[in-house]
Scaffold this motif. Structure first.
Motif, short mmCIF file in Angstrom:
data_model
loop_
_atom_site.label_atom_id
_atom_site.label_comp_id
_atom_site.label_asym_id
_atom_site.label_seq_id
_atom_site.Cartn_x
_atom_site.Cartn_y
_atom_site.Cartn_z
N LYS A 1 0.73 -1.29 0.11
CA LYS A 1 0.25 -0.28 -0.12
C LYS A 1 0.57 1.03 0.22
O LYS A 1 1.80 1.43 0.89
N ARG A 2 0.29 1.80 -0.96
CA ARG A 2 1.36 3.21 -0.84
C ARG A 2 1.15 4.64 0.08
O ARG A 2 -0.24 4.28 0.68
N PHE A 3 2.84 5.14 0.78
CA PHE A 3 2.36 6.27 1.58
C PHE A 3 1.20 7.09 1.63
O PHE A 3 -0.13 7.30 2.62
N VAL A 4 0.45 7.05 0.61
CA VAL A 4 -0.74 8.49 -0.08
C VAL A 4 -2.28 7.95 -0.21
O VAL A 4 -3.08 8.61 0.38
N ASP A 5 -1.89 6.93 0.21
CA ASP A 5 -3.19 5.89 0.53
C ASP A 5 -3.85 5.46 1.46
O ASP A 5 -4.54 4.69 1.61
N LYS A 6 -3.30 5.73 2.62
CA LYS A 6 -3.19 5.11 4.67
C LYS A 6 -3.83 6.16 4.48
O LYS A 6 -3.53 7.61 4.61
N LYS A 7 -4.75 6.05 5.86
CA LYS A 7 -5.05 6.78 6.36
C LYS A 7 -4.31 7.32 7.25
O LYS A 7 -3.20 7.44 7.38
N ASN A 8 -4.55 9.19 6.90
CA ASN A 8 -3.91 10.40 7.97
C ASN A 8 -3.87 10.32 9.42
O ASN A 8 -4.30 11.20 9.72
N CYS A 9 -3.20 9.48 9.79
CA CYS A 9 -3.26 8.79 11.44
C CYS A 9 -2.53 7.73 11.63
O CYS A 9 -1.30 7.66 11.19
N ALA A 10 -1.95 7.81 13.15
CA ALA A 10 -0.99 7.27 13.43
C ALA A 10 -1.19 6.68 14.50
O ALA A 10 -2.70 6.79 15.43
N ILE A 11 -0.64 5.11 14.85
CA ILE A 11 -1.51 4.07 15.58
C ILE A 11 -0.02 3.52 16.40
O ILE A 11 1.45 3.46 15.79
N PHE A 12 -0.72 3.04 17.73
CA PHE A 12 0.25 3.09 18.51
C PHE A 12 -1.31 1.64 19.36
O PHE A 12 -1.51 2.20 19.67
N ARG A 13 0.06 0.87 19.68
CA ARG A 13 -0.62 -0.82 20.27
C ARG A 13 0.38 -0.99 21.09
O ARG A 13 1.57 -1.75 19.89
N GLY A 14 0.95 -1.02 22.24
CA GLY A 14 1.64 -2.15 23.05
C GLY A 14 1.31 -1.67 24.79
O GLY A 14 0.12 -1.45 24.92
N LYS A 15 2.93 -2.04 25.00
CA LYS A 15 2.61 -2.05 26.25
C LYS A 15 3.01 -1.01 26.96
O LYS A 15 3.92 -0.93 26.31
N ILE A 16 2.52 -0.72 28.36
CA ILE A 16 3.48 0.65 29.00
C ILE A 16 4.11 -0.05 30.11
O ILE A 16 5.92 0.61 29.90
N ARG A 17 4.59 -1.15 30.74
CA ARG A 17 5.80 -1.52 31.69
C ARG A 17 5.71 -0.97 32.08
O ARG A 17 4.97 0.64 32.36
N GLN A 18 7.16 -0.31 32.17
CA GLN A 18 7.27 1.36 33.34
C GLN A 18 7.95 2.22 32.03
O GLN A 18 8.89 2.66 32.25
N SER A 19 7.73 2.35 31.04
CA SER A 19 8.13 3.33 30.06
C SER A 19 7.45 4.39 30.49
O SER A 19 6.49 4.56 30.10
N ARG A 20 8.77 5.68 30.83
CA ARG A 20 7.90 6.95 30.25
C ARG A 20 7.44 7.55 29.90
O ARG A 20 6.36 7.91 29.45
N LEU A 21 8.48 7.47 28.79
CA LEU A 21 7.42 8.01 27.22
C LEU A 21 6.30 7.68 27.03
O LEU A 21 5.28 8.15 26.10
N ARG A 22 6.13 6.42 26.87
CA ARG A 22 4.85 5.56 26.30
C ARG A 22 3.63 5.63 27.44
O ARG A 22 2.52 7.07 26.72
N SER A 23 3.69 6.18 28.58
CA SER A 23 2.78 6.76 29.15
C SER A 23 2.51 8.01 28.83
O SER A 23 0.68 8.66 28.92
N LYS A 24 4.02 8.76 29.54
CA LYS A 24 3.22 10.36 28.88
C LYS A 24 2.49 10.71 27.28
O LYS A 24 1.15 11.35 26.77
N PHE A 25 3.05 9.08 26.36
CA PHE A 25 2.61 9.85 25.08
C PHE A 25 1.16 9.14 24.96
O PHE A 25 -0.05 10.48 23.96
N LEU A 26 0.78 9.00 25.73
CA LEU A 26 -0.81 8.42 25.99
C LEU A 26 -1.81 9.25 26.88
O LEU A 26 -3.10 9.56 26.59
N GLU A 27 -1.14 9.85 27.65
CA GLU A 27 -1.86 10.76 28.49
C GLU A 27 -2.49 12.19 27.41
O GLU A 27 -2.74 12.41 27.94
#
Length: 336
Positions: free
Chosen positions: A165-191
């Motif tokens: 699939k070409r970049f231009v044909d994709k959704k104008n959106c970012a996806i994140f699926r993952g675990k939080i664990r002890q990641s300060r970055l991931r928690s901050k991003f979701l907040e």
């Protein structure tokens, strides 16, 4: 059929069971077969046109250039996500730590005499060992010489995709699926961005203390490829999805890496191989909107990412570089 089983069958990730079966069959070949071939294998590497490149890679992973000694006392220290083993190659067993790490190290160490000693720290390593130690990941610090990187947990980390699939044909959106664990970055991003129209984010697996509304069903890799941007944030160490994201036609979006693996994340160039955002994510929306408005710039980054990933595709060369890394390790420790 349970949702969990359906996900495993359709996720797009390699089949761990089949990989383990192949590795168990490989144990039927005596290690002496490999040890007898080591010298000719490494001599043959010198005749390759890319030998100079291989030497540079080997030196990047193993920066030891002074003599040192492995402790004569056997030791095994356990932590939540890693162990530290000191002993002979032959005394490191499959049940000592995760089976994947056993097979990955055995692919390399079986080429060397089994009585050679080493320090081995498999798992998610986010510190620099006090003595030269073979690791999967190391800090991008001023002095990380004691961290000798090998290609470990490779089934999980070193997987790539064929994205049609070409970049231009994709959704104008970012996806994140993952675990939080002890990641300060991931928690901050979701907040900051949970529920934002520019993002489809969610935490998967067991709830590890995050708000209940953050929990979301898993998405397959193929479903991820419907999005123009895929978030690759560090967890315990590196972002394990970065390799396959960079092989896709989506943009990897992440903060500057603090750890690296065999993928040499420390050599990645921001806004050339991936889209870099600040640690406080203050420029996140601005960056996404820029590449949505300028798809030609996004395509340039995607092309550069594909070129970077390509260097890890030669299986023979990857094996040779690992052998060169370990040979240097045993030589500097005075054992070869």
């Amino acid at each position: 059929m349970s949702d969990k089983l359906i996900y495993k069958l359709t996720s797009g990730k390699p089949n761990k069971f089949l990989d383990f079966c192949k590795n168990f069959l490989g144990l039927l070949v005596p290690d002496v077969y490999y040890r007898m071939r080591l010298k000719s294998k490494l001599e043959g590497a010198k005749k390759r046109s890319d030998y100079e490149y291989m030497c540079k890679r080997a030196e990047y992973y193993n920066r030891m250039n002074t003599s040192w000694k492995v402790d004569k006392e056997d030791k095994l220290v356990r932590d939540r996500s890693w162990i530290h083993y000191t002993g002979a190659l032959k005394d490191y067993h499959r049940k000592t730590f995760h089976t994947a790490y056993y097979f990955d190290q055995h692919d390399v160490t079986r080429w060397f005499p089994s009585d050679l000693r080493w320090n081995f720290c498999p798992g998610d390593v986010y510190f620099t060992p006090k003595t030269p130690t073979v690791v999967k990941s190391r800090l991008l610090a001023t002095d990380n010489t004691n961290s000798v990187v090998l290609k470990l947990d490779k089934l999980r980390h070193f997987m790539f995709v064929h994205d049609t699939k070409r970049f231009v044909d994709k959704k104008n959106c970012a996806i994140f699926r993952g675990k939080i664990r002890q990641s300060r970055l991931r928690s901050k991003f979701l907040e900051l961005f949970f529920g934002n129209p520019l993002c489809d984010c969610g935490v998967v697996g067991k709830n590890e203390g995050c708000p209940e509304e953050w929990m979301a069903p898993k998405k397959t890799i193929r479903e991820h490829l419907d999005y123009k941007f895929i978030i690759a944030l560090e967890g315990n160490d590196v972002a394990s999805n970065l390799k396959w994201v960079m092989s896709s036609n989506s943009l990897a979006v992440m903060t500057r890496p603090t750890c690296e693996t065999w993928f040499m994340e420390g050599t990645l160039k921001p806004d050339y191989h991936y889209v870099e955002v600040k640690e406080d994510f203050s420029d996140f929306e601005e960056k996404l909107n820029y590449y949505i408005a300028h798809p030609e710039k996004a395509e340039e980054i995607i092309q550069h990412a594909h070129e970077y990933v390509k260097q890890f595709m030669d299986k023979e060369r990857e094996e040779l570089i690992q052998l060169m890394v370990m040979k240097r390790y045993f030589e500097t420790s005075g054992q070869l």
